[in-house]
Design a protein around this motif. Structure first.
Motif, PDB file in Angstrom:
ATOM      1  N   ASP A   1     -30.021 -52.250 -49.960  1.00  5.84           N
ATOM      2  CA  ASP A   1     -30.302 -51.393 -48.812  1.00  5.84           C
ATOM      3  C   ASP A   1     -31.270 -50.310 -49.266  1.00  5.84           C
ATOM      4  O   ASP A   1     -31.685 -50.283 -50.428  1.00  5.84           O
ATOM      5  CB  ASP A   1     -29.012 -50.793 -48.236  1.00  5.84           C
TER       6      ASP A   1
ATOM      7  N   GLU B   1     -24.916 -56.469 -48.610  1.00  5.82           N
ATOM      8  CA  GLU B   1     -23.997 -55.341 -48.780  1.00  5.82           C
ATOM      9  C   GLU B   1     -23.327 -55.384 -50.151  1.00  5.82           C
ATOM     10  O   GLU B   1     -23.147 -54.343 -50.800  1.00  5.82           O
ATOM     11  CB  GLU B   1     -22.950 -55.351 -47.669  1.00  5.82           C
TER      12      GLU B   1
ATOM     13  N   ARG C   1     -25.791 -54.234 -52.702  1.00 11.43           N
ATOM     14  CA  ARG C   1     -26.383 -52.926 -52.366  1.00 11.43           C
ATOM     15  C   ARG C   1     -27.894 -53.037 -52.176  1.00 11.43           C
ATOM     16  O   ARG C   1     -28.675 -52.166 -52.554  1.00 11.43           O
ATOM     17  CB  ARG C   1     -26.072 -51.864 -53.434  1.00 11.43           C
TER      18      ARG C   1
END
Length: 503
Positions: free
Chosen positions: A26, A21, A24
């Motif tokens: 993702d 997270e 980033r």
């Protein structure tokens, strides 16, 4: 066999999630970093553009090179990118491997998203990253088959869902959007370990059970079942757990289709990826319909037919085996000999949608059809609508003549005219649904005239009366010819009951 079983505990997954997270790492972050061209090239197995895009991308660049590109990274960079997960803990869990001061991925952990958000999926490294064939207990990543089933699954809210043969857990992730309780099963202990890591990493609650086929959920029923079984057809052997069932031919697909309805609640729905043999002298539709138990609506959609030689080569390469190698030649020979002995001319592949009918609901609807035209939209919504339409026909089949129908705006009539002695003559009239799967139906002149009157105002019986007078045809004969066509057009969403449409 892989031997070592990775153990990504809750603590490891919590720390790894925090690192992802923060960087980033993702679905959106990776696409933004790589850009459209590099991301598309990576999907084609061409990593150079992606590698260039990550060179000055800090922690995110390190994670992309490590997990998506299969690169080797300095331990100092990996420690920084994984913080607060210590490198030593990641290695002990099987997530990473170290060699001196260099670090490589021990597992494949990659972002996977839908329109609502992003997850991470844990699986084994593929043959490209391993540099050779995968082990027998290899846990496959999110491949084309997984994505196909995701897109072919209806997403209406359900209370309970079974993911039969969960593998890396990706089907269950998508199910978490619409199912309150999810159960995943698998015969492979390794698959269950990696699926559990996937669920911990994404904070998704899934009940996991180990065992063959439906044995882990004996005497239970579910509102929905999804299954991407080991559907590869051929001799009865298990070279790779993810693709081979140990059953001969298409018996694995037959087993799932035959047994699945018994584990559904009344009205429950199943979605299965399946393969079936095209045997010389036998129609594939007869073959697959013999698999069905009674009281089951079934929609078999064939998306492809593979030549046996192409089929064998494709699956050898998928496992990282060169068909030109001695091992590849030997496996090809055994596989092709089996096909020849079984008189196999092709291997069909497609989707099966099943619904368990409540007792006394009436005769089930069973349809087998080809959908081999170009089609990129998800099939899941169409499958749900197909089930609605066949349910409507079962309830209102005796009232079709009293029903006012309407041709949707998305349906067009195409004509093919040929020149003749008296000018242009129409030789083909074809209805074309321009959205969804793009169904097409050739119709004759009387049906074309009948559909022209389907504007939601007059019942079908009145339109047939008018057509009989206008064309001087026998009214009863027109009705007998028209009703089967009307039912087929309703099933394909090319003709809708006006009252149902206006609700």
């Amino acid at each position: 066999m892989n031997g070592f079983l990775p153990e990504l505990t809750a603590d490891v997954c919590d720390r790894l999630r925090a690192a992802f997270e923060r960087a980033r790492y993702d679905a959106d972050g990776v696409v933004e970093l790589l850009g459209g061209q590099a991301h598309a090239a990576l999907g084609r197995g061409e990593p150079e553009l992606a590698d260039r895009a990550t060179r000055d991308a800090g922690h995110l660049g390190t994670l992309v090179r490590l997990f998506l590109l299969g690169g080797t990274e300095p331990d100092t960079a990996v420690r920084a990118a994984l913080d607060p997960l210590p490198l030593e803990q990641a290695v002990a869990a099987g997530l990473l491997r170290t060699d001196g001061g260099a670090v490589r991925a021990g597992l494949d952990v990659r972002p996977h998203g839908d329109e609502s958000g992003s997850w991470w999926v844990v699986s084994d490294l593929d043959s490209d990253h391993l540099g050779g064939p995968v082990p027998e207990d290899h846990v496959l990543g999110v491949g084309h088959a997984s994505l196909s089933l995701i897109r072919a699954t209806s997403r209406r809210p359900v209370g309970s869902l079974l993911d039969l043969g969960t593998g890396n857990g990706v089907q269950a992730l998508h199910a978490s959007r619409h199912a309150r309780h999810i159960t995943g099963t698998d015969v492979s202990e390794r698959a269950l370990r990696l699926a559990a890591a996937t669920f911990r990493l994404n904070k998704v609650d899934v009940e996991l059970r180990r065992g063959e086929w439906f044995a882990p959920v004996a005497r239970r029923r579910f509102d929905q079942i999804v299954c991407n079984p080991p559907f590869v057809v051929g001799p009865p052997r298990v070279d790779y757990v993810y693709r081979d069932s140990g059953l001969a031919g298409d018996d694995a697909s037959a087993l799932v289709v035959r047994q699945l309805p018994a584990f559904l609640t009344d009205g429950g729905v199943g979605h299965v990826l399946a393969s079936w043999l095209h045997v010389r002298g036998e129609d594939w539709t007869d073959r697959v319909t013999r698999w069905l138990p009674g009281g089951t609506d079934a929609w078999f959609v064939q998306r492809d037919i593979a030549d046996p030689g192409l089929y064998v080569g494709t699956w050898l390469r998928d496992a990282g085996i060169d068909p030109r190698s001695p091992e590849g030649r030997a496996q090809s020979a055994a596989w092709l000999d089996w096909f020849a002995g079984a008189r196999v001319e092709g291997i069909g592949f497609g989707f099966v949608t099943l619904r368990r009918l409540p007792e006394g609901a009436g005769a089930p609807t069973v349809v087998c059809e080809d959908l081999r035209q170009a089609y990129d939209d998800p099939l899941g919504g169409e499958a749900a609508a197909w089930l609605d339409r066949v349910a409507w026909l079962r309830e209102h089949g005796a009232d079709l003549l009293d029903t006012a129908f309407r041709v949707p705006d998305s349906v067009l009539l195409e004509r093919v005219d040929e020149p003749g002695d008296e000018g242009w003559a129409t030789t083909i009239r074809r209805l074309h649904r321009t959205e969804g799967p793009g169904w097409q139906h050739e119709v004759d002149e009387p049906v074309t005239a009948l559909l022209a009157g389907c504007r939601g105002l007059l019942p079908l019986s009145d339109l047939l009366d008018l057509l009989s007078v206008a064309h001087g045809q026998d009214r009863a004969e027109l009705e007998r010819a028209a009703l089967p066509v009307i039912r087929e057009l309703v099933r394909h969403g090319m003709l809708v009951p006006a009252r149902e449409e206006n609700r």
